[in-house]
Structures are given as structure tokens and as C-alpha cells.
Design a protein around this motif. Structure first.
Motif, PDB file in Angstrom:
ATOM      1  N   GLY A 283     -37.801 -54.979 -56.821  1.00 41.06           N
ATOM      2  CA  GLY A 283     -39.201 -55.353 -56.735  1.00 41.06           C
ATOM      3  C   GLY A 283     -39.423 -56.573 -57.604  1.00 41.06           C
ATOM      4  N   ILE A 284     -39.830 -57.673 -56.997  1.00 41.98           N
ATOM      5  CA  ILE A 284     -39.951 -58.932 -57.723  1.00 41.98           C
ATOM      6  C   ILE A 284     -40.938 -58.808 -58.880  1.00 41.98           C
ATOM      7  N   ILE A 285     -42.145 -58.319 -58.589  1.00 38.94           N
ATOM      8  CA  ILE A 285     -43.176 -58.210 -59.627  1.00 38.94           C
ATOM      9  C   ILE A 285     -42.830 -57.086 -60.596  1.00 38.94           C
ATOM     10  N   PHE A 286     -42.383 -55.952 -60.037  1.00 38.87           N
ATOM     11  CA  PHE A 286     -42.107 -54.778 -60.873  1.00 38.87           C
ATOM     12  C   PHE A 286     -41.005 -55.065 -61.882  1.00 38.87           C
ATOM     13  N   GLU A 287     -39.891 -55.634 -61.421  1.00 35.18           N
ATOM     14  CA  GLU A 287     -38.785 -55.941 -62.337  1.00 35.18           C
ATOM     15  C   GLU A 287     -39.189 -57.014 -63.349  1.00 35.18           C
ATOM     16  N   GLY A 288     -40.078 -57.900 -62.933  1.00 34.03           N
ATOM     17  CA  GLY A 288     -40.566 -58.916 -63.857  1.00 34.03           C
ATOM     18  C   GLY A 288     -41.393 -58.324 -64.977  1.00 34.03           C
ATOM     19  N   ILE A 289     -42.248 -57.349 -64.657  1.00 29.35           N
ATOM     20  CA  ILE A 289     -43.104 -56.710 -65.662  1.00 29.35           C
ATOM     21  C   ILE A 289     -42.264 -56.008 -66.729  1.00 29.35           C
ATOM     22  N   PHE A 290     -41.216 -55.305 -66.275  1.00 32.85           N
ATOM     23  CA  PHE A 290     -40.382 -54.540 -67.204  1.00 32.85           C
ATOM     24  C   PHE A 290     -39.140 -55.308 -67.656  1.00 32.85           C
ATOM     25  N   SER A 291     -39.064 -56.592 -67.328  1.00 36.15           N
ATOM     26  CA  SER A 291     -37.922 -57.439 -67.725  1.00 36.15           C
ATOM     27  C   SER A 291     -36.596 -56.790 -67.339  1.00 36.15           C
ATOM     28  N   TRP A 292     -36.557 -56.215 -66.137  1.00 33.24           N
ATOM     29  CA  TRP A 292     -35.350 -55.529 -65.675  1.00 33.24           C
ATOM     30  C   TRP A 292     -34.499 -56.531 -64.872  1.00 33.24           C
ATOM     31  N   PRO A 293     -33.281 -56.836 -65.319  1.00 35.37           N
ATOM     32  CA  PRO A 293     -32.486 -57.904 -64.685  1.00 35.37           C
ATOM     33  C   PRO A 293     -31.782 -57.471 -63.407  1.00 35.37           C
ATOM     34  N   GLY A 294     -32.563 -57.110 -62.385  1.00 34.67           N
ATOM     35  CA  GLY A 294     -32.002 -56.705 -61.104  1.00 34.67           C
ATOM     36  C   GLY A 294     -32.141 -57.794 -60.055  1.00 34.67           C
ATOM     37  N   LEU A 295     -31.974 -57.408 -58.778  1.00 29.64           N
ATOM     38  CA  LEU A 295     -32.025 -58.385 -57.689  1.00 29.64           C
ATOM     39  C   LEU A 295     -33.417 -58.980 -57.511  1.00 29.64           C
ATOM     40  N   GLY A 296     -34.459 -58.157 -57.713  1.00 31.83           N
ATOM     41  CA  GLY A 296     -35.819 -58.675 -57.577  1.00 31.83           C
ATOM     42  C   GLY A 296     -36.119 -59.738 -58.606  1.00 31.83           C
ATOM     43  N   ASN A 297     -35.755 -59.477 -59.861  1.00 32.31           N
ATOM     44  CA  ASN A 297     -35.963 -60.443 -60.934  1.00 32.31           C
ATOM     45  C   ASN A 297     -35.101 -61.685 -60.719  1.00 32.31           C
ATOM     46  N   LEU A 298     -33.879 -61.480 -60.224  1.00 31.66           N
ATOM     47  CA  LEU A 298     -32.974 -62.596 -59.946  1.00 31.66           C
ATOM     48  C   LEU A 298     -33.560 -63.504 -58.867  1.00 31.66           C
ATOM     49  N   PHE A 299     -34.170 -62.901 -57.845  1.00 29.60           N
ATOM     50  CA  PHE A 299     -34.802 -63.670 -56.771  1.00 29.60           C
ATOM     51  C   PHE A 299     -35.915 -64.556 -57.336  1.00 29.60           C
ATOM     52  N   TRP A 300     -36.728 -63.993 -58.215  1.00 29.84           N
ATOM     53  CA  TRP A 300     -37.847 -64.744 -58.797  1.00 29.84           C
ATOM     54  C   TRP A 300     -37.342 -65.884 -59.672  1.00 29.84           C
ATOM     55  N   VAL A 301     -36.313 -65.610 -60.475  1.00 31.63           N
ATOM     56  CA  VAL A 301     -35.723 -66.646 -61.325  1.00 31.63           C
ATOM     57  C   VAL A 301     -35.135 -67.765 -60.464  1.00 31.63           C
ATOM     58  N   ALA A 302     -34.468 -67.381 -59.355  1.00 28.55           N
ATOM     59  CA  ALA A 302     -33.878 -68.383 -58.451  1.00 28.55           C
ATOM     60  C   ALA A 302     -34.960 -69.264 -57.830  1.00 28.55           C
ATOM     61  N   VAL A 303     -36.110 -68.675 -57.496  1.00 29.66           N
ATOM     62  CA  VAL A 303     -37.230 -69.455 -56.948  1.00 29.66           C
ATOM     63  C   VAL A 303     -37.759 -70.425 -58.001  1.00 29.66           C
ATOM     64  N   GLN A 304     -37.929 -69.931 -59.224  1.00 30.77           N
ATOM     65  CA  GLN A 304     -38.444 -70.779 -60.299  1.00 30.77           C
ATOM     66  C   GLN A 304     -37.475 -71.918 -60.642  1.00 30.77           C
ATOM     67  N   GLN A 305     -36.171 -71.609 -60.645  1.00 28.55           N
ATOM     68  CA  GLN A 305     -35.168 -72.607 -61.010  1.00 28.55           C
ATOM     69  C   GLN A 305     -34.718 -73.451 -59.824  1.00 28.55           C
ATOM     70  N   ASN A 306     -35.262 -73.139 -58.654  1.00 28.11           N
ATOM     71  CA  ASN A 306     -34.895 -73.868 -57.430  1.00 28.11           C
ATOM     72  C   ASN A 306     -33.381 -73.766 -57.165  1.00 28.11           C
ATOM     73  N   ASP A 307     -32.826 -72.580 -57.436  1.00 28.65           N
ATOM     74  CA  ASP A 307     -31.398 -72.328 -57.252  1.00 28.65           C
ATOM     75  C   ASP A 307     -31.195 -71.736 -55.852  1.00 28.65           C
ATOM     76  N   ILE A 308     -31.045 -72.616 -54.853  1.00 27.31           N
ATOM     77  CA  ILE A 308     -30.992 -72.189 -53.459  1.00 27.31           C
ATOM     78  C   ILE A 308     -29.756 -71.340 -53.147  1.00 27.31           C
ATOM     79  N   PRO A 309     -28.551 -71.643 -53.652  1.00 21.79           N
ATOM     80  CA  PRO A 309     -27.407 -70.769 -53.360  1.00 21.79           C
ATOM     81  C   PRO A 309     -27.633 -69.320 -53.786  1.00 21.79           C
TER      82      PRO A 309
END
Length: 346
Positions: A283-309
Motif C-alpha cells: 500500500g503506497i500511502i499505508f507503507e509511507g505512513i508507517f515507514s515500512w520499506p516494502g513494494l508500495g513504499n518502493l513504488f512511491w520512492v521510485a516515482v519521486q526519484q524518477n527511477d523508471i527501471p
């Protein structure tokens, strides 16, 4: 015949996955190519710095030749459709390449390594919560169906409507405020304490960090699940064979957990499997709230960093797992349920 149905369903699943990857590649084509060209220029610059025995005109010629070589290697000189197809094929075959910014905990930039590091964390959190959701939801749903319109049914249905109206992020923040800052029982987020404890205390520390996000997911999930199960079971309890079992004096718990549950199993298996598959994406928002380093949080970080791969790899992994689960579900239904006429005519 079942084998032809199975083959067609598998091929259809593969086709859908490939089509989605093509659409994702097309969607991110411009950003991806801009990032790739930047990477190529940086690579050529680093390589040229190691060549100290060349004249300036020779260095310029070498740079031009090397740029052309890398541009051809990554198909950037080809027509747009061919470029998109090339990246889609790489994504379908899980050849994601290297990230542009994000690194794994060991400092590696292989996208697959980064994804495989985040996937178990997401599965651990959301699958644990799902087990509790199913256990509580099924039990409560069966009890509600036993006495429809009773005090338990009315009160829990009212609470379900309230919970369903709550945003996940809002409830998560309220629970953090209450349990972390008021009661001081749990940490506000993260995977482990820093520095991480050793031995058995590492496991205790991980469970301590998981407790609050799991509690939030369970509180949000089991109410709606119990309401759905209540409606499924309520129809089954009106069937003649259930009435007959009750008339023969079979204990109510045996009727409920034996006869009724067997009939309700297919939709319950569907709900459980789809929920399990959805848990892979996190969960993008959920993992972000709890700072849980899973796939949802990774997706959000990739969007912010413009890391397309990394973004494409995340989408490919979650989409592939979901498609595979749907295929397995259909094949299981076709194999177990004799009412499904697989691959035949009515």
C-alpha cells in the motif's frame, strides 16, 4: 477437455501480462528514454576520464563513436514502436537492468535485487494481517448469519459502515497518535530499531515494529469481510439440506462450520486468494505512513526519484503475481467444481 481449457487460460494470462507491460512501456516511454540517454552520457564521460593518452581530437572521435554504439545497443536509434517493444520484452522477461538512483541495502543497483529485498517485507506485513482478518472476519460473519437482524448483526453492521467511510491513512495516523505518542506502546514506524538487536531480540523487535501496522490493517479489513461472509452464508442457511440437518438434531456448530462452510468454500477461497494477491503490491500511502520499506513504499520512492527501471520492475512484479494468481484460481475452479463446463459445449 480440461487440459485445453488450462492451456488456453494460461496463454490468455501470459497475453494479458504482456499487453499490460507494453502499455506501461508506452506510458513511460518518453521519461525512460530521457533517463537512459542521461545514463549513456554519464557512462561515456566516466569511461573517457580513464583514457589519458589521447589527443583532444582523438578523444572527441572516441566519445562520438562510443555514444553511437550505446545508442544502437539500447535501440534508441530505432522507430518508437520498436523501442517500446524492446523495453516491453525486457520487462516481460524480468530483465529490468539497473536503477538510476535507488540502491539496495548492500549498495547494489540491480533492479531485481532491489525488488526481491522489498517483496518479503510487504508479504510479511500484509499476509500476517490477512491471516488475522480472515480468522476474525469468517468467525464474525458466521455468527452474524446465525441470527440476522439480531443485536450482534445490527451493531457490527453499523460499525462496518463507519469503518468503511474512514480513509486508511487517517485511521493509521490516529492510531499512531494514540498508541505511539499517548500510550507510548509502539514505535511510530520502520522495520527494526537502529541499531538492530541481535539473536532472539531481533525477532521480538521486528514483531514490535509490525504490531501497530498489522493492528491497523486488521481493524480496517475484518469488518467488511465479515459483512460479505454474512451475506454469503445467510443464503446457504436457507437451503433445504441445511434445514434437514437441523431437523435431524445435528449440533448448530457442526451445521455452521461443517455443512455451511463446505458450500461457502469457493467464494471464501476467492476472497482469500484475491486479498492475498493484493497484499503483494503493498500500500503506497499505508507503507509511507508507517515507514515500512516494502513494494508500495518502493513504488512511491521510485516515482519521486524518477527511477523508471525500478518503477517498471515494481509494476511488472506485482502485475505478474496478480495475473498468475488469477490463472491459478480459474484452474482450481475448473478442476474442483463439476458444474463448470470447461472447454465444452452446454
Amino acid at each position: 477437455m480440461y487440459k485445453w481449457y488450462a492451456l488456453k487460460r494460461i496463454l490468455r494470462g501470459v497475453f494479458m501480462f504482456a499487453l499490460l507491460m507494453f502499455l506501461f512501456s508506452l506510458l513511460f516511454n518518453q521519461v525512460n528514454e530521457r533517463t537512459q540517454r542521461t545514463q549513456i552520457f554519464e557512462q561515456v564521460k566516466l569511461e573517457s576520464q580513464k583514457l589519458t593518452n589521447m589527443r583532444s581530437d582523438q578523444m572527441e572521435a572516441w566519445r562520438s563513436h562510443r555514444l553511437d554504439q550505446l545508442i544502437k545497443q539500447y535501440k534508441l536509434d530505432r522507430p518508437m514502436l520498436e523501442r517500446v517493444m524492446f523495453r516491453a520484452v525486457n520487462t516481460v522477461t524480468f530483465n529490468f537492468g539497473k536503477s538510476t538512483v535507488i540502491k539496495s541495502s548492500r549498495g547494489e543497483q540491480e533492479v531485481l535485487t532491489i525488488l526481491m529485498e522489498a517483496l518479503p517485507r510487504t508479504m510479511l506485513l500484509f499476509t500476517t494481517a490477512l491471516v488475522f482478518q480472515l480468522g476474525i472476519g469468517i468467525t464474525l460473519g458466521l455468527k452474524k448469519a446465525q441470527k440476522p437482524g439480531g443485536s450482534l448483526d445490527k451493531s457490527t453492521s453499523f460499525v462496518t459502515m463507519i469503518i468503511f467511510g474512514m480513509p486508511t491513512w487517517w485511521l493509521g495516523m490516529m492510531l499512531i497518535l494514540f498508541f505511539v505518542y499517548f500510550l507510548k506502546l509502539f514505535p511510530s514506524g520502520g522495520l527494526n530499531s537502529v541499531p538492530s538487536p541481535q539473536g532472539i531480540m531481533f525477532l521480538v523487535d521486528r514483531l514490535w515494529h509490525m504490531a501497530l501496522p498489522v493492528l491497523t490493517l486488521v481493524l480496517l479489513g475484518f469488518w467488511g469481510l465479515s459483512f460479505v461472509i454474512r451475506n454469503i452464508v445467510l443464503g446457504i442457511l436457507q437451503e433445504d439440506y441445511i434445514m434437514s440437518a437441523r431437523a435431524r438434531g445435528i449440533p448448530e456448530n457442526k451445521v455452521l462450520f461443517g455443512h455451511t462452510m463446505r458450500t461457502a468454500a469457493p467464494p471464501l477461497v476467492t476472497i482469500a486468494l484475491l486479498s492475498f494477491l493484493a497484499s503483494f503490491s503493498g500500500g503506497i500511502i499505508f507503507e509511507g505512513i508507517f515507514s515500512w520499506p516494502g513494494l508500495g513504499n518502493l513504488f512511491w520512492v521510485a516515482v519521486q526519484q524518477n527511477d523508471i527501471p525500478v518503477l517498471m520492475g515494481d509494476l511488472a512484479l506485482t502485475t505478474g503475481l496478480y495475473q498468475a494468481g488469477l490463472v491459478i484460481l480459474d484452474l482450481t475452479y475448473g478442476f474442483l467444481d463439476p458444474r463448470i463446463k470447461v472447454g465444452g459445449k452446454a
